[in-house]
Design a protein around this motif. Structure first.
Motif, PDB file in Angstrom:
ATOM      1  N   THR A   1       1.855   2.437  -5.814  1.00 33.79           N
ATOM      2  CA  THR A   1       2.043   1.819  -4.395  1.00 33.79           C
ATOM      3  C   THR A   1       2.432   0.532  -4.781  1.00 33.79           C
ATOM      4  O   THR A   1       2.128  -0.208  -5.810  1.00 33.79           O
ATOM      5  CB  THR A   1       0.580   1.761  -3.805  1.00 33.79           C
ATOM      6  OG1 THR A   1      -0.402   1.105  -4.648  1.00 33.79           O
ATOM      7  CG2 THR A   1       0.025   3.252  -3.415  1.00 33.79           C
ATOM      8  N   GLY A   2       3.139  -0.122  -3.854  1.00 36.48           N
ATOM      9  CA  GLY A   2       3.648  -1.302  -3.995  1.00 36.48           C
ATOM     10  C   GLY A   2       5.032  -1.391  -4.609  1.00 36.48           C
ATOM     11  O   GLY A   2       5.574  -2.751  -4.841  1.00 36.48           O
ATOM     12  N   VAL A   3       5.441  -0.668  -5.276  1.00 39.06           N
ATOM     13  CA  VAL A   3       6.664  -0.529  -6.125  1.00 39.06           C
ATOM     14  C   VAL A   3       7.741  -0.321  -5.227  1.00 39.06           C
ATOM     15  O   VAL A   3       7.905   1.121  -4.711  1.00 39.06           O
ATOM     16  CB  VAL A   3       6.611   0.219  -7.474  1.00 39.06           C
ATOM     17  CG1 VAL A   3       7.790   0.130  -8.192  1.00 39.06           C
ATOM     18  CG2 VAL A   3       5.265  -0.081  -8.275  1.00 39.06           C
ATOM     19  N   PRO A   4       8.390  -1.112  -5.222  1.00 43.29           N
ATOM     20  CA  PRO A   4       9.853  -0.575  -4.081  1.00 43.29           C
ATOM     21  C   PRO A   4      10.601   0.482  -4.814  1.00 43.29           C
ATOM     22  O   PRO A   4      10.790   0.570  -5.727  1.00 43.29           O
ATOM     23  CB  PRO A   4      10.644  -1.977  -4.012  1.00 43.29           C
ATOM     24  CG  PRO A   4       9.547  -3.099  -4.437  1.00 43.29           C
ATOM     25  CD  PRO A   4       8.862  -2.433  -5.518  1.00 43.29           C
TER      26      PRO A   4
ATOM     27  N   GLU B   1       0.750  -1.252  -0.040  1.00 44.72           N
ATOM     28  CA  GLU B   1       0.021   0.159  -0.009  1.00 44.72           C
ATOM     29  C   GLU B   1       0.794   1.323   0.122  1.00 44.72           C
ATOM     30  O   GLU B   1       0.227   2.417  -0.181  1.00 44.72           O
ATOM     31  CB  GLU B   1      -0.970   0.095   1.372  1.00 44.72           C
ATOM     32  CG  GLU B   1      -1.919  -1.260   1.231  1.00 44.72           C
ATOM     33  CD  GLU B   1      -2.605  -0.985   2.408  1.00 44.72           C
ATOM     34  OE1 GLU B   1      -2.108  -0.299   3.467  1.00 44.72           O
ATOM     35  OE2 GLU B   1      -3.479  -1.897   2.851  1.00 44.72           O
ATOM     36  N   GLY B   2       2.146   1.011   0.277  1.00 44.60           N
ATOM     37  CA  GLY B   2       3.136   2.167   0.122  1.00 44.60           C
ATOM     38  C   GLY B   2       4.276   2.072  -0.432  1.00 44.60           C
ATOM     39  O   GLY B   2       4.380   1.534  -1.518  1.00 44.60           O
ATOM     40  N   ARG B   3       5.423   2.347   0.117  1.00 46.41           N
ATOM     41  CA  ARG B   3       6.805   2.160  -0.522  1.00 46.41           C
ATOM     42  C   ARG B   3       7.871   1.630   0.220  1.00 46.41           C
ATOM     43  O   ARG B   3       7.931   1.952   1.577  1.00 46.41           O
ATOM     44  CB  ARG B   3       7.316   3.664  -1.023  1.00 46.41           C
ATOM     45  CG  ARG B   3       8.450   3.710  -1.612  1.00 46.41           C
ATOM     46  CD  ARG B   3       8.514   3.428  -3.025  1.00 46.41           C
ATOM     47  NE  ARG B   3       7.563   4.540  -3.700  1.00 46.41           N
ATOM     48  CZ  ARG B   3       6.359   4.532  -4.411  1.00 46.41           C
ATOM     49  NH1 ARG B   3       5.977   3.329  -4.205  1.00 46.41           N
ATOM     50  NH2 ARG B   3       5.849   5.448  -4.925  1.00 46.41           N
ATOM     51  N   LEU B   4       8.222   0.545  -0.230  1.00 45.63           N
ATOM     52  CA  LEU B   4       9.344  -0.177   0.368  1.00 45.63           C
ATOM     53  C   LEU B   4      10.678   0.329  -0.005  1.00 45.63           C
ATOM     54  O   LEU B   4      10.785   0.294  -1.073  1.00 45.63           O
ATOM     55  CB  LEU B   4       8.965  -1.601   0.218  1.00 45.63           C
ATOM     56  CG  LEU B   4      10.212  -2.722   0.681  1.00 45.63           C
ATOM     57  CD1 LEU B   4      10.037  -3.116   2.257  1.00 45.63           C
ATOM     58  CD2 LEU B   4      10.516  -3.923  -0.137  1.00 45.63           C
TER      59      LEU B   4
ATOM     60  N   VAL C   1       5.007   5.314   8.900  1.00 45.67           N
ATOM     61  CA  VAL C   1       6.357   5.023   8.511  1.00 45.67           C
ATOM     62  C   VAL C   1       6.678   3.847   9.749  1.00 45.67           C
ATOM     63  O   VAL C   1       6.376   3.899  10.802  1.00 45.67           O
ATOM     64  CB  VAL C   1       7.415   6.127   9.046  1.00 45.67           C
ATOM     65  CG1 VAL C   1       8.798   5.772   9.023  1.00 45.67           C
ATOM     66  CG2 VAL C   1       7.027   7.407   8.172  1.00 45.67           C
ATOM     67  N   VAL C   2       7.258   2.671   9.229  1.00 43.83           N
ATOM     68  CA  VAL C   2       7.648   1.710   9.922  1.00 43.83           C
ATOM     69  C   VAL C   2       9.270   1.541   9.908  1.00 43.83           C
ATOM     70  O   VAL C   2       9.823   1.466   8.633  1.00 43.83           O
ATOM     71  CB  VAL C   2       7.226   0.294   9.553  1.00 43.83           C
ATOM     72  CG1 VAL C   2       7.950  -0.679  10.185  1.00 43.83           C
ATOM     73  CG2 VAL C   2       5.723   0.417   9.813  1.00 43.83           C
TER      74      VAL C   2
ATOM     75  N   LEU D   1      12.587  -0.277   6.026  1.00 43.07           N
ATOM     76  CA  LEU D   1      11.970   1.093   6.131  1.00 43.07           C
ATOM     77  C   LEU D   1      10.743   1.049   5.228  1.00 43.07           C
ATOM     78  O   LEU D   1      10.917   0.624   4.202  1.00 43.07           O
ATOM     79  CB  LEU D   1      12.948   2.127   5.492  1.00 43.07           C
ATOM     80  CG  LEU D   1      12.141   3.473   5.634  1.00 43.07           C
ATOM     81  CD1 LEU D   1      11.898   4.180   6.940  1.00 43.07           C
ATOM     82  CD2 LEU D   1      13.189   4.481   5.005  1.00 43.07           C
ATOM     83  N   ILE D   2       9.625   1.265   5.807  1.00 40.02           N
ATOM     84  CA  ILE D   2       8.299   1.076   4.709  1.00 40.02           C
ATOM     85  C   ILE D   2       7.594   2.706   5.045  1.00 40.02           C
ATOM     86  O   ILE D   2       7.541   3.089   6.090  1.00 40.02           O
ATOM     87  CB  ILE D   2       7.441   0.132   5.154  1.00 40.02           C
ATOM     88  CG1 ILE D   2       8.093  -1.363   5.074  1.00 40.02           C
ATOM     89  CG2 ILE D   2       6.218   0.314   4.143  1.00 40.02           C
ATOM     90  CD1 ILE D   2       7.214  -2.348   5.591  1.00 40.02           C
TER      91      ILE D   2
END
Length: 489
Positions: free
Chosen positions: A370-373, A57-60, A331-332, A360-361
């Motif tokens: 979304t979902g594209v590293p 759902e975000g950015r890796l 942020v994780v 980091l996510i």
């Protein structure tokens, strides 16, 4: 674009457009000792469905590097947005020794303090700075009531449960004992048949869920920091998370040996692990632990990841349940990596890839692709300016970090040319392809060079074989030389 979307949201809020959600909230989740060992990072064994979902759902970020491979110093760099310039900046006590003792002035002590000064309601739960509960006191002392960050938090919360103090909870076992109370006569792992709340991270998730319900009712944006302990030692987690794995299927380290042409001082004897006196086997640089024990320890680490993943899932689910996810940046962040038997080390505290690279996510409202590293290099110190930019704020102090909003907008955007790490009397530089490290000591070799294109596990130091390449990389390495080992502290 993310930046344009959020700036429009901020402007609309300032001019009273009631149909807009207002400035974005921030949910910042810190996870202790979390290396890039998640399903979404390509590990087929680790079960981390909630963090994997967040990444889709975000950015890796696949190449995120911390500045210091130890908890307190890494977090200090995060909070201040600056590289270490003195050797005291490599200490776990740096925040307590500097920020906790400083009077409030016109300069913010941290980026959280800056958010607070700009209208955000700030809440800290658990370990965000070095202390387990945000207070300054020793492992075996009573809580002092003195905050590690005196001016950053509107609320500082923690539920130690039956363990009574933050540090007891940090080193907790399923009964009401801990590493300190048992005088270190403990194993470095435990699987108890208890609920999630039978260990402290379950209580932290519970507290965060309750706080989100309260924050939903507040008429101002919030910054909520939630710090989880696992997978930090001791590797303690409810039995159901251990049961997710078949130990025999867990692979061993692809590089369990000391790299060629490396002095042992670049590594260490796994003292943190061995400090649990009932450990099955002692780890060290002269003899590796057995394959059976190596698998047990890796099993324990993976179980802890699955446990903390479930706790993070509860917090993310509540964020969505309250309708806050549409206007909250998430942020994780892992505060550093960890050697799981790599280079004969069990622990952090090295300048190798395994200790400096961490998870980091980032998820931002309005994010595209979304979902594209994002493959480009980013550093922990970059989180400070990135969050400010996303929230329409300007830094009030000079920062070493650089915003990576461009990579949030477009994962193909270039990252940094280099990322720098500091520890063990050395400075390490990571480029897209190479890691170049120099040690300020008398024992040789002083230079180490690893080619991640041909040797991703850092098995052989090729600095002596490639002197021209070292010479070519040295000017870039020098840009990260803050003089930390050339000046007196």
């Amino acid at each position: 674009m993310i930046r344009q979307t959020l700036l429009l949201m901020v402007v609309a809020y300032m001019f009273g457009a009631c149909h807009t959600p207002g400035p974005p909230n921030v949910l910042f989740i810190a996870v202790d000792d979390l290396r890039t060992e998640l399903g979404v990072y390509g590990n087929p064994i680790v079960q981390s469905p909630h963090l994997d979902r967040l990444a889709t759902e975000g950015r890796l970020f696949t190449h995120h590097y911390v500045q210091v491979p130890t908890c307190g110093a890494s977090r200090h760099a995060l909070l201040t947005g600056k590289y270490p310039t003195q050797q005291k900046h490599l200490s776990n006590d740096i925040t307590a020794e500097t920020l906790a003792k400083a009077p409030e002035n016109t300069l913010p002590e941290t980026f959280i303090h800056h958010f607070k000064r700009n209208g955000y309601y700030t809440v800290g739960i658990g370990k965000i700075s070095h202390s387990a509960d945000g207070q300054v006191y020793g492992y075996e002392e009573a809580p002092s009531g003195k905050r590690e960050l005196p001016y950053s938090w509107d609320e500082l919360l923690f539920d130690p449960g039956k363990w009574a103090t933050g540090w007891n909870a940090f080193f907790a076992y399923a009964d009401d004992e801990n590493r300190q109370s048992r005088k270190r006569q403990v194993k470095p792992y435990e699987q108890a048949d208890v609920t999630d709340e039978g260990y402290p991270d379950g209580l932290t998730a519970q507290l965060a869920v309750a706080k989100l319900k309260e924050l939903k009712q507040k008429e101002q944006p919030f910054f909520l920091g939630v710090g989880f302990f696992k997978p930090h030692l001791p590797f303690t987690a409810p039995k159901k998370y251990w049961d997710m794995y078949e130990r025999e299927s867990i692979p061993l380290s692809p590089n369990p040996n000391i790299p060629e042409t490396v002095h042992p001082l670049s590594l260490h004897g796994s003292g943190e692990l061995n400090g649990y006196y009932l450990t099955d086997e002692k780890a060290g640089l002269k003899e590796t632990v057995s394959e059976e024990y190596a698998r047990k320890l890796r099993h324990a680490y993976f179980a802890c990841i699955s446990y903390v993943d479930a706790q993070i899932g509860k917090v993310l689910d509540e964020l969505k349940k309250q309708g806050l996810d549409e206007n909250t940046i998430v942020v994780v962040w892992g505060d550093h990596g960890w050697h799981l038997g790599d280079q004969m080390v069990w622990g952090k505290h090295t300048l190798f890839e395994r200790a400096l690279k961490s998870s980091l996510i980032v998820k931002v409202p309005g994010m595209l692709q979304t979902g594209v590293p994002a493959e480009g290099l980013v550093e922990t110190i970059d989180i400070y300016p990135t969050l400010l930019e996303l929230c329409g704020l300007k830094a009030s102090i000079p920062l070493d970090g650089k915003s990576f909003v461009a990579q949030l907008n477009s994962p193909e955007s270039d990252g940094k040319v280099a990322a720098y790490g500091f520890f063990r009397k050395g400075i390490s530089m990571r480029t897209e392809r190479y890691r170049l490290t120099k040690y300020f000591r008398k024992e040789e070799p002083l230079w180490e060079l690893y080619d991640h294109q041909t040797d991703p596990d850092e098995t052989k130091n090729i600095a002596r074989e490639k002197p021209e390449l070292v010479k070519k990389l040295m000017p870039l390495w020098e840009k990260g030389n803050t003089g930390i080992y050339q000046r007196k502290n």
